[in-house]
Design an enzyme around this catalytic site. Structure first.
Site, PDB file in Angstrom:
ATOM      1  CB  ILE A 274      -0.830   0.030   1.051  1.00  0.00           C
ATOM      2  CG1 ILE A 274      -0.238  -0.067   2.507  1.00  0.00           C
ATOM      3  CG2 ILE A 274      -2.090  -1.015   1.103  1.00  0.00           C
ATOM      4  CD1 ILE A 274      -1.244   0.197   3.702  1.00  0.00           C
ATOM      5  CB  CYS A 336      -1.402  -9.803  -0.002  1.00  0.00           C
ATOM      6  SG  CYS A 336      -2.850  -9.264   0.723  1.00  0.00           S
ATOM      7  CB  SER A 337       0.853  -8.670   4.321  1.00  0.00           C
ATOM      8  OG  SER A 337       1.884  -8.659   3.773  1.00  0.00           O
ATOM      9  N   GLY A 339      -4.391  -9.923   3.621  1.00  0.00           N
ATOM     10  CA  GLY A 339      -5.334 -10.634   2.869  1.00  0.00           C
ATOM     11  C   GLY A 339      -6.563  -9.732   2.807  1.00  0.00           C
ATOM     12  CE  LYS A 378      -6.393  -2.101   7.801  1.00  0.00           C
ATOM     13  NZ  LYS A 378      -5.367  -1.995   8.693  1.00  0.00           N
TER      14      LYS A 378
END
Lengths: 621, 533
Positions: A274, A336-337, A339, A378
């Site tokens: 991100i 991913c990390s 998710g 999020k």
């Protein structure tokens, strides 16, 4: 409102962002509890929602006043000049307060009142029903079942209550696996492909460190691959760059070791995190916001921002996913990390490629509700709804919309909706006007009682459905069941209608879309008229009246059509059917464009004839 | 005939690969004097595959074992691969194609042999001469007259016979002015803007030379233009070279108008790329478009490096400047560079398209191309001898006309309802300018066309294009007359790579083509329902 000190400032100038000769409109600026409003001398209104404001900047005082630059999350940039510094300072301070709320309850959605009663509001929320969606996919079935393990959010707070897992995965296995996964996000079903009996599953990274393993997790993966009766091996896609995944091992996280899991094929797909995406977009906006940008600076800026490279990476990952299912018949587990970012991108885009339902208006809403909202992307943190950590803000969802836009460009007939639909959704992930995107996960949304206190966006979009339909959509064509986009580099273009959506002068001055849309509607209307007339003629004949009456009838309808058509062609046309005054196209004007600045030379006074030169020329002639 | 000597082998068995989308074709390959033919065996489709040899830009041969491969790169940017049985046959066919595709003689070229069914020789050749445009101007004003001073091409070999000039200037003065301009290209009317009576003119550079020579008749001519427009009218000379390049041109006898000599006229320099650098830009862009494997960064940096879109932007903004000078300032505009046959025409033709609704119709645009490019003496034969693939050292090649088409395409994208023709016409013009069975783009000037009897012995492209069966490909279904000027945005964000041309053969065309089919269908439906209602 306690934050508003000045509600009205007169004689404010609004500068044109791309004009180099400082063209401006003068008008009055109003500050309301929810919006900033500018009304220019032509009574044209520019509304800016406080929640859309990403940053406010007060520049150094100039002779004409105090400049105030407002950057919005929907890529609008406005540049005001306020005559008195005191007013400017007041507005600046108010906007700083108003654009960054500390509590959810202060967001617009909680005060927005579209005059609906409670049952209407509830109906709106019930429009999208995910249980119905899983049923449509064909689950539960003999291999997949609904698990009640997370019914009370006990195993994973950021997952929804209803989760679908392989039938042979028992509760202890699920619980065990969730303890081995970051944030408890264990592998669950995201999409089930009925024909291939293959599944897209999603999770977060395993807490494997350098050597840890978890039998339950291994069992769960095996259960997923066994739930696919056709193919025994499954893919595990780690959507991170390999280096990032390896670095995570040092923190006790990491990725699946192929030796420990039977029948998995492990694959990195290299989408950046991100933070990289955030700064990439920032660079992109810096480049395209430059005044007097040259073609070469634009392309070198586009390249160095890396934005299109990232879009391509997301698209490539989705294609890999769709191919694994279509060509190899294999199930795929994506993570991913945590998710909830890259995983959401890849799962939703992969499903969109595979299933034409998601390319309809309703289906696209379902897809967003399922893979983004329910699975805990999020939104509040990524969109910066509240005054929070700026490092959590990232354009992950914007990238998803851009990937979809690229697909609509490559397959213009495969989508029921148009670009305006994507732009409108983008508008509302930041607007905080509706409850859908507030909060970071379902649990949080329930605690906020969003369904009781706010409205759902989707019914409002459906009310305006006409604006969002693609007139050349072809739902019949079998060729579009699975999309196979090309990701050759030159298929990726800068999305001008997103990143310059408010920069009117940069856009085409006539809209093909509108005219086709109108023609289509007109066709339908006229066909209806014909039918009505024919039935009237029949009636008339039955009554044995003479045919003068039918002629009259014919006459009464016909004159409408030519005027209708000519009215479409000229006059004012809106580029995007969004109710925003700034996007209206009024013919076109050379002074809108930058070449007009060259023409300043036109207006300069003619220099006096240099007599000496004249004389010299005379002599040599 | 000399052709037979050049054909070394009549036929061979071969397989043709036409890119990733089309299925391969297998059959008998055959070289004729103007074509490469592939006739499929009986089992396949009965259609003959045909390639005009003139459209081959470069040829590459490779032999391995007892077969060979020939790669043909065509002027329309298509890449074809032929797998041929037999080493000898491969080499012979390659040599034959090489020899036949590079013949320079005009009168043995295919248009002189092409006799399609349904077309009559001589049709449409007298469709768009300057006389016709003069009739229109004469209805609008009497400040201009049609001069036949160039009847025998003695004043200016690159101009047509008839030219539109200020009414008050006699033929003798024109002759003197011609002597003062490079190649005899004295200032002539390109477009009369009826709305405010201003005029767009074009010429070549004045031959001031190092001594800053002057020519009274040339000065008088430009003065007459201003007087004819309206009292007190101003003029602007748009020189398509930089101020420095214009100054340097004096050393070789050229130059630019001295301020003092042309009262009322002001000079502006808007350098446009031309010649070799423009050709190189084209070559580099096509190279970049041929690489399917490159990374995003590499692609973007090559797109930037080739500078093609920068040239598009410069051409469009210069045309806008000229158009704006006329429309907004009410000024007369004279455009010239050095020879006045390349960037000059680019600017004048684009400015007309921006201002003149008639030139945006199907007929009007064809007339514009005929009048402002073909008859105005753009040297098509020299400029379009080779396209982007040729290994031959470029001499006079430059894609100026392609740049014009690209700019028109950009206008069409920004004003999708205002052009009566579609991308199809632009693509067809690109193809035919480089290699065509029609005679329209042959030779470099009207004089040469006269000598070669092009008008009597070949068919006109316009009569070919205006056949009813071609219309659907060429027309814009959404066209609606727009009486206003169309001012494009020239910001880099608003300009796009013309994928339909540069990526025509590398991208799958179906989705966008079926989409256009659908648009056509909606439009015809709407006409039908309206008709029956």
């Amino acid at each position: 409102m306690e934050h508003i000190r000045t509600t009205k400032v007169e004689q404010v100038k609004l500068l044109d962002r791309f004009s180099t000769n400082n063209k401006s409109l003068t008008g009055t600026l109003y500050l309301t509890a929810t919006h900033l409003l500018f009304i220019d001398s032509h009574q044209k209104e520019t509304w800016i929602l406080h929640h859309h404001i990403a940053s406010v900047e007060k520049l150094a005082l100039t002779t004409s006043g105090c400049p105030l630059v407002i950057q919005c999350k929907n890529f609008r940039i406005v540049h005001f000049i306020v005559p008195r510094e005191r007013d400017c300072h007041d507005i600046y301070n108010s906007l700083l307060q108003l654009s960054k709320q500390a509590k959810y309850e202060d967001l617009y959605a909680f005060s927005y009142n579209p005059k609906q009663n409670d049952s209407e509001r509830l109906q709106g929320w019930q429009l999208i029903d995910l249980a119905e969606e899983y049923k449509r996919m064909g689950v539960p079935n003999s291999n997949w079942q609904l698990s009640d393990a997370n019914r009370e959010y006990k195993i994973c707070e950021t997952y929804p209550r209803e989760l679908y897992v392989p039938r042979i995965a028992s509760k202890p296995i699920i619980v065990g696996s969730s303890k081995f996964r970051s944030k408890g996000r264990f592998p669950v079903l995201s999409y089930y492909h009925q024909d291939k009996e293959a599944a897209i599953c999603r999770c977060s990274q395993p807490l494997s460190g350098f050597s840890a393993r978890c039998l339950e997790d291994e069992h769960l993966l095996q259960a997923i691959s066994k739930a696919n009766p056709v193919n025994r091996y499954m893919y595990v896609m780690d959507t991170r760059p390999k280096l990032n995944a390896m670095a995570n091992r040092a923190a006790g996280k990491g990725y699946e070791n192929e030796d420990n899991y039977s029948n998995i094929r492990f694959q990195f797909v290299g989408i950046e995190n991100i933070h990289v995406m955030r700064s990439s977009l920032q660079k992109l906006l810096e480049v395209n916001g430059t005044k007097g940008l040259s073609v070469n600076d634009f392309y070198s800026g586009l390249e160095s921002s890396g934005w299109l490279r990232h879009i391509k990476a997301v698209m490539d990952a989705a294609i890999f996913l769709a191919k694994a299912i279509m060509v190899e018949n294999a199930s795929v587990l994506v993570h991913c990390s945590d998710g909830w970012d890259r995983t959401s991108q890849v799962c939703s885009l992969g499903s969109l490629l595979l299933d034409s339902y998601y390319r309809t208006v309703k289906g696209f809403m379902v897809l967003i509700e399922k893979d983004w909202i329910a699975f805990g992307h999020k939104f509040s943190e990524r969109c910066g709804h509240l005054d929070g950590d700026p490092k959590e803000v990232s354009p992950v969802f914007t990238q998803f919309l851009e990937c979809v836009w690229h697909l609509t460009e490559q397959f213009p007939q495969a989508f029921e909706f148009n670009e305006a639909f994507l732009l409108q959704i983008h508008e509302h992930i930041h607007s905080c006007q509706f409850g859908n995107f507030l909060g970071n996960c379902q649990k949080e949304r329930e605690e906020l009682k969003l369904k009781e206190k706010t409205y759902s966006l989707w019914p409002f979009l459906l009310d305006d459905l006409k604006k969002y339909l693609n007139p050349i959509y072809n739902s019949q064509s079998q060729r579009f069941t699975v999309l196979e986009p090309s990701t050759v580099s030159f298929n990726f273009k800068f999305w001008r209608n997103m990143y310059h959506q408010f920069d009117r002068t940069l856009h085409p001055r006539q809209s093909v879309f509108n005219i086709i849309m109108n023609m289509n509607e007109q066709n339908k209307q006229l066909e209806k008229d014909i039918k009505e007339l024919e039935s009237k003629i029949k009636q008339c004949k039955n009554k044995q009246t003479d045919d003068i009456l039918t002629k009259e009838l014919l006459h009464s309808i016909h004159p409408e059509s030519p005027t209708l058509k000519s009215s479409l062609c000229f006059k004012e046309q809106t580029l995007l059917p969004v109710n925003d005054a700034l996007r209206t196209i009024e013919g076109s004007n050379p002074t809108d464009n930058r070449y007009s600045d060259y023409a300043e030379e036109f207006s300069k006074a003619e220099p006096a004839v240099v007599s000496l030169e004249y004389g010299v020329a005379r002599m040599t002639c | 005939m000399e052709f037979s000597e050049l054909i070394r082998t009549g036929r061979a068995q071969a397989e043709l690969l036409r890119g990733p989308e089309a299925p391969p074709l297998r059959g008998t390959l055959c070289v004729t004097s103007h074509h490469l033919l592939l006739s499929p065996g009986t089992e396949a489709s009965p259609d003959l595959w045909l390639l005009l040899l003139r459209s081959v830009d470069s040829i590459e041969k490779r032999v391995a074992g007892d077969s060979g491969t020939i790669t043909l790169r065509c002027k329309d940017l298509r890449v074809l691969q032929l797998d041929i049985e037999g080493v000898e046959a491969t080499l012979d066919i390659a040599r034959s194609i090489e020899a036949l595709s590079s013949l320079e003689s005009v009168i043995t070229s295919f248009p002189f042999f092409y006799r399609p069914k349904g077309l009559r020789l001589g049709d449409a050749w007298h469709f768009h001469p300057p006389e016709r445009y003069y009739q229109r101007v004469a209805r609008e004003t009497n400040a201009w007259r049609l001069s036949e001073v160039n009847e025998d091409f003695s004043l200016c070999p690159s101009y047509p016979r008839a030219l539109i000039v200020p009414h008050s200037v006699d033929d003798q003065a024109l002759a003197r002015s011609a002597g003062f301009r490079q190649g005899g290209r004295f200032p002539v009317l390109s477009y009369h803007h009826a709305r405010n009576g201003t005029a767009l003119l074009r010429s070549s550079q004045p031959l001031t030379g190092p001594q800053k020579r002057r020519c009274a008749e040339d000065e008088e001519l430009l003065r007459a233009v201003l007087v004819g427009a309206r009292p007190g009218a101003r003029g602007f000379i748009i020189d398509t070279r930089s101020a420095q390049a214009a100054k340097q041109a004096r050393m070789t006898g050229g130059g630019t108008e001295a301020k003092a000599a042309y009262p009322g006229w002001k000079r502006l320099h808007r350098p446009l790329e031309r010649g070799r650098p423009l050709q190189e830009s084209f070559v580099r862009l096509v190279e970049a478009c041929g690489d399917l494997e490159q990374s995003m960064d590499r692609w973007l940096s090559r797109l930037e490096g080739c500078r093609w879109l920068a040239h598009v932007k410069e051409a469009l903004s210069t045309a806008c400047l000229a158009a704006q000078g006329m429309e907004r300032e009410g000024a007369c505009i004279l455009v010239h560079g050095a020879e006045g046959t390349d960037s000059t025409l680019l600017v004048t033709s684009l400015a007309q398209l921006i201002l003149d609704p008639l030139s945006r119709t199907m007929d009007g645009f064809q007339e514009l191309v005929e009048r402002e490019w073909i008859q105005a003496g753009h040297p098509f034969q020299l400029r379009c001898a080779h396209s982007a693939f040729s290994h031959a050292r470029p001499k006079h090649e430059a894609p100026t006309f392609l740049l014009f088409l690209d700019c028109v395409w950009q206008l069409g994208r920004q004003f999708p309802l205002s052009l009566e023709f579609g991308e199809g016409l632009l693509l067809a013009l690109f193809e035919h300018a480089y290699a065509s069975p029609f005679g329209s783009f042959l030779c470099n000037s009207e004089k040469e066309r006269g000598l070669c009897e092009v008008r009597t012995r070949t068919h006109s492209l316009w009569s070919g294009l205006n056949q009813p069966k071609e219309q659907r490909k060429l027309r814009n279904p959404l066209y609606a007359l727009n009486p206003l000027a169309i001012w494009p945005s020239v910001e880099p964000q608003s300009l796009r790579l013309w994928q339909g041309l540069f990526l025509r053969w590398t991208r799958p065309p179906e989705p966008s083509e079926t989409a256009w089919e659908k648009v056509w269908q909606i439009v015809t439906d709407s006409e039908k329902t309206e008709g029956s209602a």
